[in-house]
Write a protein that holds these residues in place. Structure first.
Motif, short mmCIF file in Angstrom:
data_model
loop_
_atom_site.label_atom_id
_atom_site.label_comp_id
_atom_site.label_asym_id
_atom_site.label_seq_id
_atom_site.Cartn_x
_atom_site.Cartn_y
_atom_site.Cartn_z
N MET A 117 41.46 49.03 39.64
CA MET A 117 41.47 47.71 39.01
C MET A 117 42.78 46.98 39.22
O MET A 117 42.92 45.81 38.95
CB MET A 117 41.19 47.88 37.52
N THR A 118 43.76 47.72 39.70
CA THR A 118 45.04 47.04 39.93
C THR A 118 44.92 46.08 41.10
O THR A 118 44.17 46.32 42.03
CB THR A 118 46.14 48.06 40.24
N LYS A 119 45.66 45.02 41.02
CA LYS A 119 45.65 44.07 42.14
C LYS A 119 46.45 44.68 43.30
O LYS A 119 47.60 45.05 43.15
CB LYS A 119 46.31 42.77 41.70
N ASP A 151 39.76 50.04 29.04
CA ASP A 151 40.85 49.83 29.98
C ASP A 151 41.58 48.54 29.60
O ASP A 151 40.96 47.47 29.57
CB ASP A 151 40.25 49.72 31.39
N ASN A 167 35.83 43.02 38.40
CA ASN A 167 36.56 43.93 39.28
C ASN A 167 35.89 45.29 39.45
O ASN A 167 36.47 46.18 40.05
CB ASN A 167 38.00 44.14 38.80
N GLU A 178 42.26 42.52 29.05
CA GLU A 178 43.11 41.36 29.32
C GLU A 178 42.35 40.32 30.14
O GLU A 178 42.37 39.13 29.87
CB GLU A 178 44.32 41.86 30.10
N GLU A 179 41.64 40.84 31.16
CA GLU A 179 40.87 39.95 32.03
C GLU A 179 39.79 39.21 31.24
O GLU A 179 39.60 38.00 31.39
CB GLU A 179 40.24 40.81 33.15
N GLN A 225 43.50 46.62 31.12
CA GLN A 225 43.45 45.54 32.11
C GLN A 225 42.13 44.77 32.06
O GLN A 225 42.10 43.56 32.22
CB GLN A 225 43.64 46.13 33.50
#
Lengths: 363, 513
Positions: A1-3, B217, B471, B222-223, B219
């Motif tokens: 999921m990291t860019k 998660d 994602n 946040e998204e 992230q």
């Protein structure tokens, strides 16, 4: 999921890309091309030897790529040999991939015309194929790798199923005697079988995308071995069913082999067209990755956005694929590509590796 | 006299000055404040202003509320009664103990649970419009907001769109607080986080994000929050609006966010590390990110034993395949590749098509379109009528069409099987997608036969591998390979084997405890 800075592919994806790419075009004609050269039923030994040869070349390529992590061959060939020679090398690779993708398109089209759509013009079959390929590769390497992952298990399962069903027409006597004419015939076919493993050189390009580059060697070896096993099984089954004389006379011996038996009582009796359907999907992935490699090369040479070249190459690929006037010219084109591959990819990576070792270039 | 007059004038001026300097705050002068409220919301017919005197304080006061939104029973019994009663003892006590009006009101007289105070007229008005009652007292520059909102809610019923044979008969309702309560009820743990946001530029609606604090998660969270904050629209009548405004690819035919009416489904999803979104005013909750296989799963797969769960799940995959490719394969085989199917079948198809004036594509289109019309008509009609419409349409029209020689009987079989298969899909939105794509693949196969079907499969796969939902690749865990997650893909492994949360969700806690 990291860019990420750019897309990355996993190790299984690398394996799948390599083995699927190798299987792409070779598998349907392999029994014929090998038997034409070897003329004895020992082709399977030749295939194993060819696979080992290919493996040696592949190891050299991985070693070369490992010296330049995060870079494609288009970039580090410049660094090793200087701009002029580097560009020539890159250009050769680009032309190779461009021609290969066109050849695959044409082969797909010719086979489809023969088995599924009699009388349909080539352009009508090729154009939608290019469009879908274009749609896929605008997404970058990741969707391409995932596409390989979809197609690969389907191909494997279906292929094994069909081979298994063919057991009833298999006759072990067709494979005898082993080494009846000595070692020489086996050696004669070595070039052909090594060539049938063409495709692993894609590691030179996808190496830069690998998430775990340390596993590149392992991935290449596994990928090559999977295709080696497949080639052997196919060859043994086809020669066992058709005998060497039968295999030589057929354009697509594998399809003929599948046509030679019918399973009654099922909804579908004949599997050749269904296998063809699966094979088209496999060819699509191979085509897409060739197309992508060519566009990527151009974008690295000219340092421009890849999308520009993706769209620009589409008409070019179409034109090249329409150049052979008939199926014989198409196979001639195939052998030209094969010869080029043989000399180019067996020499250039070795030379590049040696030069980079001597000059101590490494990034 | 003159002097007195000037004194009041001075006072007036002082108040006006204050009003001008701080136009949003209460002044403490009851008539001025009331006038301002009247001018802002009081002209509406449903706003009631009740002026009275607080007995024990001997002060003028006004109660403002909206007819129908505020519970009059509570207002009468718990507010007005206690405020207006004159208790001498109380008066005595009040006079002795020097406490402010404010404190006395909230500690002694307002017999309700939630009392908020505000000095801002704007927020006072908003609270009244949301169903609270507002109390103003002479001499106090503060408005009391008394939560007497009467929840207009319906009973909790089993959701119609997702009914199960086995499973809780509970569905979400329109009221957000009821829905969050349903979720709270399912998981009495402190880790269940419910964050509320106000969305909508004109009509502000409550939107709640629910997730497991120790699993999700960060992230992803946040998204989600970031995308919700970008919502810029005057009103959100349904969670479908939220879905369309935050999804990844709005040109894709595939739903990238799952909607559900079932709390147990939301609960299962957030325990896997997903995020749920609830919007006030709709029973449909959203679950994200979603992967393709989730849309073909039903909670029942987990409630039944694993063998039956697995078999039914596989059956559903098969049904989805038939629903998508049924008519197109018929077209391909009957008009291009008769040689591929058994000779006897080919002959019987050809015989049944004898006299049919149309090519297979037109034949299939006629039947498919009419069955789609029937389905749409049956949906809009009242239930008993809808059923008889199905019988009339399906049986009689089909039979008549065959007898009239417009379509072949085999075509009717294909269309009927396709339609029934598409009813097995547990999600309405994926059902629509497949119904739509069925027509696309029919066109492909009419032009190119089996090759067209392959082209369509390639196009579909290409689209799906490029698609992502927050994602997460849409086709995971199938591609990219995630072997440990495949236990819950085509098969549903026994529960004792599914001890880990899906890897693709990047959960903080991988083990199910």
């Amino acid at each position: 999921m990291t860019k990420q800075k750019f897309d990355q592919i996993t190790t299984p994806q690398t394996v799948v890309i390599i083995s699927n790419f190798i299987l792409g075009i070779g598998i349907l004609t392999l029994p014929r091309t090998v038997t034409e050269k070897v003329k004895t039923p020992d082709g399977w030994i030749t295939i194993i030897l060819g696979g080992i040869t290919a493996l040696l070349v592949a190891i050299i390529m991985v070693k070369l790529a490992e010296r330049f992590p995060g870079k494609s061959i288009f970039q580090y060939s410049n660094e090793i040999t200087g701009k002029v020679i580097g560009s020539v090398v890159s250009l050769c690779i680009i032309i190779y991939y461009l021609t290969l993708s066109s050849f695959e398109l044409r082969a797909m089209s010719e086979t489809t015309r023969l088995f599924l759509l009699q009388g349909t013009p080539n352009w009508a079959i090729i154009l939608p194929f290019i469009w879908i390929g274009l749609y896929l590769i605008t997404g970058g390497i990741n969707p391409i790798a995932r596409m390989f992952e979809i197609v690969f298990p389907i191909t494997i399962l279906f292929f094994l199923l069909v081979m298994f069903l063919g057991i009833k027409v298999f006759d072990i006597n067709n494979l005898r005697p082993v080494m009846g004419m000595g070692v020489m015939p086996v050696m004669k076919g070595l070039t052909t079988t090594s060539l049938s493993f063409v495709g692993f050189e894609i590691i030179l390009i996808i190496y830069m995308y690998m998430k775990e580059p340390t596993r590149a060697l392992k991935a290449t070896v596994i990928g090559l071995s999977i295709s080696l096993v497949f080639y052997c099984v196919t060859f043994i089954m086809v020669i066992g069913a058709l005998s060497i004389d039968g295999a030589v006379t057929q354009t697509w011996p594998v399809l003929t082999f599948i046509r030679s038996f019918e399973i009654s009582g099922l909804f579908v009796e004949r599997f050749d067209s269904l296998l063809l359907v699966i094979w088209i999907m496999q060819l699509f992935t191979t085509f897409a990755v060739c197309y992508y490699a060519a566009a990527l090369g151009l974008s690295h040479i000219f340092n421009k956005n890849i999308n520009l070249f993706i769209y620009g190459l589409a008409p070019l690929i179409y034109i090249v694929s329409m150049m052979p006037r008939n199926i014989n010219e198409m196979f001639q084109l195939g052998s030209v590509i094969g010869n080029f591959t043989l000399y180019f990819f067996s020499c250039v990576p070795v030379l590049l590796l040696l030069i980079s070792l001597m000059r101590g270039k490494q990034s | 006299m003159k002097r007195r007059k000037s004194k009041t004038e001075d006072q007036q001026q002082a108040i006006e000055k204050e009003v001008q300097s701080n136009p949003l705050n209460f002044t403490g002068n009851l008539s001025i404040d009331l006038d301002r409220i009247r001018s802002e919301i009081g002209q509406n017919g449903d706003v009631h202003i009740r002026e009275f005197k607080i007995g024990s304080l001997n002060a003028r006061a006004a109660l403002i509320f909206i007819d129908g939104l505020a519970d009059t029973e509570i207002i009468n019994n718990n507010i007005l009664r206690s405020l207006m009663s004159v208790d001498d003892q109380d008066c005595e006590k009040n006079r002795n103990i020097e406490t402010s009006t404010r404190e006395r009101l909230s500690t002694h007289m307002l017999l309700i649970g939630k009392v908020n105070e505000t000095s801002n007229i704007q927020s006072f008005d908003t609270a009244i419009l949301a169903g609270s009652a507002g109390l103003l007292v002479e001499g106090t520059a503060i408005g009391f907001v008394l939560d007497v909102a009467k929840a207009k809610t319906r009973n909790i019923e089993e959701p119609l769109s997702e009914s199960l044979v086995r499973g809780p008969r509970v569905g979400f309702v329109e009221q957000l607080s009821d829905n969050t309560a349903l979720l709270r009820n399912l998981s009495k743990t402190q880790d269940l986080a419910i964050n509320t946001f106000k969305v909508g530029t004109k009509i502000k609606k409550d939107l709640a994000i629910v997730y497991m604090r120790d699993i999700v998660d960060p992230q992803l969270l946040e998204e989600v929050i970031q995308r919700i904050q970008t919502i810029n629209i005057d009103n959100l009548p349904e969670s479908g609006y939220v879905e369309q405004l935050i999804e990844d690819n709005q040109f894709s035919p595939f739903p990238q966010i799952q909607n559900t009416e079932r709390p147990d489904r939301v609960m299962g999803a957030i325990l896997e590390g997903r995020v749920g979104i609830l919007l006030d005013g709709t029973p449909f909750a959203l679950i994200l990110p979603v992967t393709f296989n989730m849309l073909l799963q039903s909670p029942e797969d987990y409630y039944e034993r694993w063998i039956s769960g697995t078999l039914i799940r596989m059956l559903r995959y098969l049904a989805a395949f038939i629903a998508l490719f049924g008519p197109s394969l018929y077209i391909a085989f009957s008009s291009f590749h008769q040689g591929l199917i058994p000779t006897k079948l080919a002959i019987s198809i050809a015989a049944s098509r004898e006299g049919v004036p149309f090519p297979p594509l037109i034949e299939a289109l006629i039947m498919e379109i009419s069955i789609e019309i029937l389905r749409e008509a049956g949906l809009r009609l009242p239930k008993p009528v809808g059923q008889s419409l199905g019988i009339v349409g399906g049986l009689i029209v089909g039979e008549a069409a065959v007898q009239a020689g417009i379509v072949s009987p085999i075509m009717v079989i294909v269309v009927a099987v396709t339609a029934i298969s598409s009813f097995t899909l547990p999600h309405y939105s994926i059902g629509i997608t497949i119904r739509f794509l069925r027509f696309v693949v029919m066109l492909f196969s009419a032009v190119y036969g089996l090759y067209g079907v392959v082209l369509f499969v390639l196009l579909l796969c290409t689209h799906l591998v490029k698609l992502k939902s927050f994602n997460v690749p849409y086709l995971s865990p199938a591609v990219p390979y995630q072997l440990s997650d495949l236990k819950d893909f085509l098969i549903r492994a026994p529960l004792s084997m599914m001890k880990r949360r899906p890897k693709l969700m990047h959960t903080q806690e991988s083990k199910r405890k």
